[in-house]
Design a protein around this motif. Structure first.
Motif, PDB file in Angstrom:
ATOM      1  N   ARG A  64     -59.658  81.456  75.912  1.00 22.65           N
ATOM      2  CA  ARG A  64     -60.500  81.851  77.044  1.00 22.65           C
ATOM      3  C   ARG A  64     -60.014  83.169  77.643  1.00 22.65           C
ATOM      4  O   ARG A  64     -60.807  84.056  77.964  1.00 22.65           O
ATOM      5  CB  ARG A  64     -60.509  80.752  78.112  1.00 22.65           C
ATOM      6  CG  ARG A  64     -61.180  79.464  77.653  1.00 22.65           C
ATOM      7  CD  ARG A  64     -61.574  78.595  78.836  1.00 22.65           C
ATOM      8  NE  ARG A  64     -60.430  78.202  79.648  1.00 22.65           N
ATOM      9  CZ  ARG A  64     -59.705  77.118  79.431  1.00 22.65           C
ATOM     10  NH1 ARG A  64     -59.985  76.323  78.407  1.00 22.65           N
ATOM     11  NH2 ARG A  64     -58.693  76.813  80.228  1.00 22.65           N
ATOM     12  N   GLN A  65     -58.688  83.291  77.767  1.00 20.96           N
ATOM     13  CA  GLN A  65     -58.141  84.517  78.354  1.00 20.96           C
ATOM     14  C   GLN A  65     -58.391  85.714  77.450  1.00 20.96           C
ATOM     15  O   GLN A  65     -58.696  86.812  77.929  1.00 20.96           O
ATOM     16  CB  GLN A  65     -56.644  84.345  78.603  1.00 20.96           C
ATOM     17  CG  GLN A  65     -56.015  85.494  79.393  1.00 20.96           C
ATOM     18  CD  GLN A  65     -56.638  85.645  80.764  1.00 20.96           C
ATOM     19  OE1 GLN A  65     -56.730  84.681  81.522  1.00 20.96           O
ATOM     20  NE2 GLN A  65     -57.086  86.852  81.096  1.00 20.96           N
ATOM     21  N   SER A  66     -58.266  85.517  76.133  1.00 22.96           N
ATOM     22  CA  SER A  66     -58.504  86.628  75.205  1.00 22.96           C
ATOM     23  C   SER A  66     -59.964  87.066  75.247  1.00 22.96           C
ATOM     24  O   SER A  66     -60.261  88.258  75.129  1.00 22.96           O
ATOM     25  CB  SER A  66     -58.112  86.225  73.777  1.00 22.96           C
ATOM     26  OG  SER A  66     -58.983  85.236  73.270  1.00 22.96           O
ATOM     27  N   ILE A  67     -60.884  86.111  75.428  1.00 26.04           N
ATOM     28  CA  ILE A  67     -62.304  86.433  75.538  1.00 26.04           C
ATOM     29  C   ILE A  67     -62.552  87.267  76.787  1.00 26.04           C
ATOM     30  O   ILE A  67     -63.250  88.286  76.755  1.00 26.04           O
ATOM     31  CB  ILE A  67     -63.150  85.144  75.561  1.00 26.04           C
ATOM     32  CG1 ILE A  67     -63.120  84.460  74.183  1.00 26.04           C
ATOM     33  CG2 ILE A  67     -64.591  85.442  75.988  1.00 26.04           C
ATOM     34  CD1 ILE A  67     -63.783  83.099  74.159  1.00 26.04           C
ATOM     35  N   VAL A  68     -61.970  86.850  77.900  1.00 27.80           N
ATOM     36  CA  VAL A  68     -62.143  87.579  79.162  1.00 27.80           C
ATOM     37  C   VAL A  68     -61.516  88.965  79.070  1.00 27.80           C
ATOM     38  O   VAL A  68     -62.109  89.965  79.499  1.00 27.80           O
ATOM     39  CB  VAL A  68     -61.524  86.782  80.329  1.00 27.80           C
ATOM     40  CG1 VAL A  68     -61.513  87.625  81.612  1.00 27.80           C
ATOM     41  CG2 VAL A  68     -62.300  85.497  80.561  1.00 27.80           C
ATOM     42  N   SER A  73     -62.037  94.898  78.782  1.00 31.00           N
ATOM     43  CA  SER A  73     -61.627  96.169  78.171  1.00 31.00           C
ATOM     44  C   SER A  73     -62.813  97.062  77.834  1.00 31.00           C
ATOM     45  O   SER A  73     -62.663  98.270  77.702  1.00 31.00           O
ATOM     46  CB  SER A  73     -60.812  95.898  76.901  1.00 31.00           C
ATOM     47  OG  SER A  73     -61.632  95.345  75.885  1.00 31.00           O
ATOM     48  N   THR A  74     -64.002  96.471  77.690  1.00 32.60           N
ATOM     49  CA  THR A  74     -65.190  97.258  77.359  1.00 32.60           C
ATOM     50  C   THR A  74     -66.177  97.355  78.512  1.00 32.60           C
ATOM     51  O   THR A  74     -67.267  97.891  78.348  1.00 32.60           O
ATOM     52  CB  THR A  74     -65.906  96.659  76.133  1.00 32.60           C
ATOM     53  OG1 THR A  74     -66.253  95.291  76.395  1.00 32.60           O
ATOM     54  CG2 THR A  74     -65.011  96.729  74.906  1.00 32.60           C
ATOM     55  N   HIS A  75     -65.796  96.796  79.689  1.00 32.63           N
ATOM     56  CA  HIS A  75     -66.692  96.828  80.845  1.00 32.63           C
ATOM     57  C   HIS A  75     -65.964  97.290  82.098  1.00 32.63           C
ATOM     58  O   HIS A  75     -66.178  96.782  83.191  1.00 32.63           O
ATOM     59  CB  HIS A  75     -67.311  95.446  81.080  1.00 32.63           C
ATOM     60  CG  HIS A  75     -68.285  95.029  80.027  1.00 32.63           C
ATOM     61  ND1 HIS A  75     -67.883  94.542  78.793  1.00 32.63           N
ATOM     62  CD2 HIS A  75     -69.648  95.030  79.990  1.00 32.63           C
ATOM     63  CE1 HIS A  75     -68.942  94.245  78.075  1.00 32.63           C
ATOM     64  NE2 HIS A  75     -70.022  94.543  78.760  1.00 32.63           N
ATOM     65  N   GLU A  76     -65.059  98.253  81.919  1.00 33.20           N
ATOM     66  CA  GLU A  76     -64.354  98.887  83.039  1.00 33.20           C
ATOM     67  C   GLU A  76     -63.657  97.867  83.936  1.00 33.20           C
ATOM     68  O   GLU A  76     -63.669  97.985  85.162  1.00 33.20           O
ATOM     69  CB  GLU A  76     -65.323  99.735  83.863  1.00 33.20           C
ATOM     70  CG  GLU A  76     -65.965 100.867  83.052  1.00 33.20           C
ATOM     71  CD  GLU A  76     -66.914 101.711  83.876  1.00 33.20           C
ATOM     72  OE1 GLU A  76     -67.221 101.308  85.010  1.00 33.20           O
ATOM     73  OE2 GLU A  76     -67.339 102.771  83.383  1.00 33.20           O
ATOM     74  N   GLY A  77     -63.054  96.850  83.310  1.00 36.97           N
ATOM     75  CA  GLY A  77     -62.265  95.886  84.064  1.00 36.97           C
ATOM     76  C   GLY A  77     -63.061  94.788  84.740  1.00 36.97           C
ATOM     77  O   GLY A  77     -62.482  93.933  85.417  1.00 36.97           O
TER      78      GLY A  77
END
Length: 287
Positions: A64-68, A73-77
């Motif tokens: 879950r954390q890796s998905i978030v 990383s691709t949506h400006e945090g």
């Protein structure tokens, strides 16, 4: 010591102490809780069959954390919303099913591919195995109407712009216009000029603003003018304008049919992957 003495010792004060200790332990709330927990665990284990590791797909806290993290990383945090998160988990589960099936078929044998390549290889097998019929005319027309903007010929604009920003932008732009009109613009101005060739009108509006584009297309071609834009002022010259027009389905029917079949194959391929997932126990965890 006599036998009667032994019996007396067993039933005497020492024996009584042991019984008192046992009664106190039984009365302890913690011990009662532990016993109850053990009974519940045993009952759950009796009615819930064990799941083999290779058939269990679990969305662990680490997953879950890796998905978030990947989303951020691709949506400006930005954290994913609830719907976005569910879709990301769905994609992860589909990829995991595909990977497991690929490994089960031995697609990794003799090849040092990384995980993504194994998933891609299995996905090709699944999607290529899907049978897609030719679309009917009605299906093609319905699909095309929803995506007409992708096929219609857009308005295009060709122009040159010298942008100016800051508190003195308008004055600087008008001074530069005078220099251009008499052919005395400095080299620095020439280097700052931006050339836009056959740009779709809609692609310009986010950067310059709709009023700028509306005024630009109405200018006489080949003449320099000063125009305000979203971020400042511009010395511009309209070089060409081509109005857009709708495209008839018959003119692009082969291209549209191919796109329709590609989309249909993707939908059926995803459904086939989900069907493969029925062989697994999937635990999504908490969002």
């Amino acid at each position: 010591m006599t036998a009667s003495g032994l019996n007396a010792g067993a039933n005497g004060p020492a024996g009584t102490g042991k019984k008192s200790l046992l009664r106190r332990l039984i009365g302890e709330p913690l011990l009662q809780f532990m016993v109850l927990g053990a009974m519940i665990f045993a009952a759950h284990a009796a009615v819930t069959p064990a799941v083999p590791k290779e058939k269990l797909i679990e969305v662990t806290p680490e997953v879950r954390q890796s998905i978030v993290d990947a989303f951020k990383s691709t949506h400006e945090g930005r954290e994913p919303g609830a719907d976005e998160y569910r879709k990301l988990v769905d994609v992860w589960i589909l990829n995991e099913i595909t990977f497991r099936e690929a490994m089960a078929q031995g697609l990794d044998k003799g090849d040092e591919m990384i995980r993504d390549r194994i998933v891609h290889k299995m996905r090709l097998l699944i999607f290529n195995g899907v049978e897609v019929k030719e679309p009917t005319r009605a299906e093609l027309e319905a699909w095309y109407e929803k995506r007409r903007a992708q096929y219609d010929v857009p308005e295009t604009i060709s122009f040159i712009s010298v942008p100016f920003t800051g508190p003195n932008a308008e004055a600087e732009a008008r001074q530069t216009l005078e220099q251009i009109l008499v052919g005395e613009e400095p080299e620095e101005i020439q280097n700052r000029a931006l050339i836009f060739g056959e740009r779709p009108r809609k692609s310009l509006e986010p950067s310059f603003g709709a009023p700028f584009v509306e005024t630009l297309v109405a200018l006489p071609q080949g003449e320099w003018r000063v125009l305000p834009s979203r971020d400042g002022w511009n010395v511009v010259r309209l070089d060409a304008y081509a109005p857009g027009h709708p495209t008839d389905l018959d003119d692009v029917s082969a291209q549209v049919a191919l796109a329709w079949k590609d989309e249909r194959r993707r939908i059926l391929g995803i459904a086939a992957t989900r069907d493969l997932g029925n062989a697994y126990v999937i635990r999504r965890g908490e969002p």
